[in-house]
Design an enzyme around this catalytic site. Structure first.
Site, PDB file in Angstrom:
ATOM      1  N   ASP A 134      -1.808   2.896 -13.315  1.00 20.99           N
ATOM      2  CA  ASP A 134      -1.367   2.650 -11.931  1.00 20.99           C
ATOM      3  C   ASP A 134       0.154   2.706 -11.892  1.00 20.99           C
ATOM      4  O   ASP A 134       0.832   1.934 -12.563  1.00 20.99           O
ATOM      5  CB  ASP A 134      -1.860   1.258 -11.482  1.00 20.99           C
ATOM      6  CG  ASP A 134      -1.556   0.964 -10.015  1.00 20.99           C
ATOM      7  OD1 ASP A 134      -0.911   1.804  -9.348  1.00 20.99           O
ATOM      8  OD2 ASP A 134      -1.976  -0.114  -9.533  1.00 20.99           O
ATOM      9  N   LYS A 160      -0.247  -0.587 -16.102  1.00 21.26           N
ATOM     10  CA  LYS A 160       0.797  -0.192 -15.168  1.00 21.26           C
ATOM     11  C   LYS A 160       1.735   0.771 -15.881  1.00 21.26           C
ATOM     12  O   LYS A 160       2.084   0.547 -17.048  1.00 21.26           O
ATOM     13  CB  LYS A 160       1.569  -1.432 -14.714  1.00 21.26           C
ATOM     14  CG  LYS A 160       0.735  -2.396 -13.889  1.00 21.26           C
ATOM     15  CD  LYS A 160       0.429  -1.823 -12.522  1.00 21.26           C
ATOM     16  CE  LYS A 160      -0.271  -2.843 -11.639  1.00 21.26           C
ATOM     17  NZ  LYS A 160      -0.546  -2.309 -10.297  1.00 21.26           N
ATOM     18  N   SER A 194      -6.397  -5.410 -15.008  1.00 23.83           N
ATOM     19  CA  SER A 194      -5.142  -4.729 -14.738  1.00 23.83           C
ATOM     20  C   SER A 194      -4.089  -5.402 -15.604  1.00 23.83           C
ATOM     21  O   SER A 194      -3.892  -6.615 -15.501  1.00 23.83           O
ATOM     22  CB  SER A 194      -4.794  -4.876 -13.255  1.00 23.83           C
ATOM     23  OG  SER A 194      -3.517  -4.343 -13.001  1.00 23.83           O
ATOM     24  N   LYS A 214      -8.576  -2.780  -0.980  1.00 23.35           N
ATOM     25  CA  LYS A 214      -8.108  -4.164  -1.049  1.00 23.35           C
ATOM     26  C   LYS A 214      -8.347  -4.771   0.331  1.00 23.35           C
ATOM     27  O   LYS A 214      -7.889  -4.223   1.336  1.00 23.35           O
ATOM     28  CB  LYS A 214      -6.620  -4.227  -1.406  1.00 23.35           C
ATOM     29  CG  LYS A 214      -6.346  -3.844  -2.857  1.00 23.35           C
ATOM     30  CD  LYS A 214      -4.885  -3.985  -3.219  1.00 23.35           C
ATOM     31  CE  LYS A 214      -4.671  -3.580  -4.674  1.00 23.35           C
ATOM     32  NZ  LYS A 214      -3.243  -3.425  -4.999  1.00 23.35           N
ATOM     33  N   GLU A 253      -3.581   5.953 -10.414  1.00 22.37           N
ATOM     34  CA  GLU A 253      -3.531   5.273  -9.117  1.00 22.37           C
ATOM     35  C   GLU A 253      -2.136   5.404  -8.512  1.00 22.37           C
ATOM     36  O   GLU A 253      -1.135   5.114  -9.168  1.00 22.37           O
ATOM     37  CB  GLU A 253      -3.889   3.798  -9.357  1.00 22.37           C
ATOM     38  CG  GLU A 253      -4.123   2.968  -8.115  1.00 22.37           C
ATOM     39  CD  GLU A 253      -4.524   1.528  -8.470  1.00 22.37           C
ATOM     40  OE1 GLU A 253      -5.032   1.289  -9.586  1.00 22.37           O
ATOM     41  OE2 GLU A 253      -4.310   0.646  -7.635  1.00 22.37           O
ATOM     42  N   GLY A 297      -7.014  -5.676  -6.727  1.00 24.07           N
ATOM     43  CA  GLY A 297      -6.642  -7.092  -6.758  1.00 24.07           C
ATOM     44  C   GLY A 297      -5.177  -7.277  -6.407  1.00 24.07           C
ATOM     45  O   GLY A 297      -4.383  -6.342  -6.482  1.00 24.07           O
ATOM     46  N   LYS A 338      -6.896  -1.046 -17.026  1.00 17.94           N
ATOM     47  CA  LYS A 338      -5.862  -0.346 -16.252  1.00 17.94           C
ATOM     48  C   LYS A 338      -4.523  -0.844 -16.731  1.00 17.94           C
ATOM     49  O   LYS A 338      -4.334  -2.045 -16.910  1.00 17.94           O
ATOM     50  CB  LYS A 338      -6.072  -0.653 -14.774  1.00 17.94           C
ATOM     51  CG  LYS A 338      -4.851  -0.536 -13.872  1.00 17.94           C
ATOM     52  CD  LYS A 338      -5.268  -0.655 -12.414  1.00 17.94           C
ATOM     53  CE  LYS A 338      -4.213  -1.363 -11.571  1.00 17.94           C
ATOM     54  NZ  LYS A 338      -4.651  -1.535 -10.169  1.00 17.94           N
ATOM     55  N   ASP A 349      -4.153   3.741  -3.385  1.00 10.73           N
ATOM     56  CA  ASP A 349      -4.138   2.306  -3.134  1.00 10.73           C
ATOM     57  C   ASP A 349      -3.248   2.083  -1.902  1.00 10.73           C
ATOM     58  O   ASP A 349      -3.742   2.023  -0.765  1.00 10.73           O
ATOM     59  CB  ASP A 349      -3.614   1.588  -4.401  1.00 10.73           C
ATOM     60  CG  ASP A 349      -3.356   0.095  -4.226  1.00 10.73           C
ATOM     61  OD1 ASP A 349      -3.457  -0.411  -3.107  1.00 10.73           O
ATOM     62  OD2 ASP A 349      -3.028  -0.585  -5.231  1.00 10.73           O
TER      63      ASP A 349
HETATM   64  O1  OSB Z   1      -1.251  -2.014  -7.375  1.00 10.68           O
HETATM   65  O2  OSB Z   1      -3.134  -2.819  -7.860  1.00 10.68           O
HETATM   66  C1  OSB Z   1      -1.933  -2.983  -7.669  1.00 10.68           C
HETATM   67  C2  OSB Z   1      -0.983  -6.605  -8.406  1.00 10.68           C
HETATM   68  C3  OSB Z   1      -0.010  -6.816  -7.460  1.00 10.68           C
HETATM   69  C4  OSB Z   1       0.338  -5.784  -6.626  1.00 10.68           C
HETATM   70  C5  OSB Z   1      -0.281  -4.544  -6.735  1.00 10.68           C
HETATM   71  C6  OSB Z   1      -1.274  -4.329  -7.682  1.00 10.68           C
HETATM   72  C7  OSB Z   1      -1.598  -5.386  -8.547  1.00 10.68           C
HETATM   73  C8  OSB Z   1      -2.577  -5.260  -9.615  1.00 10.68           C
HETATM   74  C9  OSB Z   1      -3.208  -6.549 -10.067  1.00 10.68           C
HETATM   75  O3  OSB Z   1      -2.811  -4.242 -10.216  1.00 10.68           O
HETATM   76  C10 OSB Z   1      -4.654  -6.602  -9.907  1.00 10.68           C
HETATM   77  C11 OSB Z   1      -5.186  -7.994 -10.162  1.00 10.68           C
HETATM   78  O4  OSB Z   1      -5.137  -8.854  -9.256  1.00 10.68           O
HETATM   79  O5  OSB Z   1      -5.659  -8.208 -11.263  1.00 10.68           O
HETATM   80 MG    MG Z   2      -2.487  -0.311  -7.325  1.00 12.40          MG
END
Ligand code: OSB
Ligand code: MG
Length: 371
Positions: free
Chosen positions: A188, A163, A135, A262, A213, A290, A161, A238
């Protein structure tokens, strides 16, 4: 089994690189760890909330309060047969799933050690290795993002992935696709859009994304169902999914075609397993999300990802992407094929490094049953 003692620890860990989502940037993590002692064994859990109540309403301080004043006294009160008993005992507390998960998961670690089996096996895992993705947060520039993607693709990760948010989406994905036409790619949004952005979101269909996402409201399924009817790209939920019941409803509504599980968000291994089963029955693929976890949370994620329904690469990646030094030994590493080997040792299968944890600890409170 009966718990003898529980320790809550708050540690501080600087991230090697900031992590930015549509709701903000994280640079230093505050992580609450929970250690439970029973029958001469120690089990560990992690509260996987963010520092700020943006991803969800939980924070390290709300978790500390809920654990100290409710969950820990209930956990100490009487013996348990299975760690799943705790999930049941915690039901009167509405929400606060990340606090619940830290407590329950520590007991799963103990239970696995006492039976001499890997945690993955105890919860029903069937994989020897799990497929991994990365991510990648919002960067200061598109060039920096592309550079990060290059690094991760070369390292072997199976999917990328990124953001997105309004102003950092179509153009960014177009540039990524230009350089990487064939990688498994997804986006995401962490709830950065509304249905008013429908026409704009439809532009994302041209990038052949594996999924988008949580584009819409964190607590909304109805609008996601409407959006899914208009989009070719599968929606993955999510933030909206907290229980097996949520998963069933989201699938029945057509709000998503994929679910990210999660452990913290759903309240621990027993609920995660049930949610996974709901999805498996309905042939909805799942993957492990994560929360920038330390090694403790990461190890729990690896165990969960070994369940049969986790068919898509998760956001479970190497320790060194986040930490200069993780708090477990060995740290989590990823193979050149983008996989993590599920440990074969009893329990979590990684050793918490007590010296490093101690160095990072800023707050500690211990609890024993008062009789
Ligand atoms: O939306 O998946 C998410 C990290 C913090 C809060 C929300 C998200 C995330 C990530 C990180 O996408 C995933 C990771 O731990 O690598
Ligand atoms: Mg997410």
């Amino acid at each position: 089994m009966k718990i003898k003692r529980i320790d809550l620890l708050e540690i501080r860990m600087p991230l090697v690189h900031f992590f930015e989502t549509s709701f903000g940037r994280a640079t230093d993590r505050r992580i609450v760890l929970l250690r439970a002692s029973a029958d001469g064994l120690e089990g560990w859990g992690e509260v996987t909330c963010g520092e700020m109540p943006f991803y969800s309403y939980e924070t390290p301080d709300t978790a500390w309060h809920i654990l100290r004043d409710f969950l820990i006294p209930w956990a100490l009160e009487k013996a348990w047969d299975s760690p799943a008993d705790l999930a049941h005992r915690f039901r009167p507390v509405r929400g606060h799933n990340m606090a619940k998960a830290a407590m329950e998961n520590a007991l799963w670690d103990i239970e696995a050690q006492s039976r001499g089996v890997p945690l993955a096996v105890l919860i029903g895992g069937t994989r020897d290795e799990i497929p991994c993705g990365v991510s990648i947060g919002i960067q200061n520039s598109l060039e920096e993002l592309l550079e990060k993607i290059r690094t991760e693709v070369v390292a072997g990760y199976q999917r990328v992935k990124v953001k997105i948010k309004p102003g950092w989406d179509v153009e960014v994905l177009a540039r990524i696709r230009q350089e990487f036409p064939a990688i498994k790619l997804m986006a995401d949004a962490n709830s950065a859009y509304t249905l008013r952005d429908l026409e704009h979101l439809k532009l994302l269909d041209r990038f052949g994304l594996m999924m988008i996402e949580q584009p819409l409201g964190w607590d909304d399924m109805v609008d996601h169902a409407q959006l899914q009817r208009e989009l070719k790209t599968p929606i993955c939920l999510d933030e909206s999914i907290h229980s097996p019941g949520d998963a069933r409803k989201a699938i029945e509504l057509g709000a998503c075609k994929i679910i990210n599980i999660k452990l913290g968000r759903v309240g621990g291994h027993s609920c995660a397993r049930k949610l996974h089963d709901v999805c498996l029955d309905r042939r909805v693929p799942v993957w492990c999300g994560g929360m920038l976890e330390s090694g403790i949370g990461r190890a729990h994620n690896i165990a969960m990802s070994s369940l049969p329904g986790f068919v898509l690469p998760g956001d479970v990646s190497a320790s060194r992407r986040y930490w200069r030094q993780d708090i477990i030994d060995p740290e989590v590493t990823v193979s050149a094929q983008g996989t993590i080997a599920v440990p074969r040792k009893p329990g979590l299968g990684y050793q918490p490094n007590l010296d490093r944890i101690d160095d990072a600890t800023v707050r500690k409170e211990s609890f024993e049953k008062r009789s």
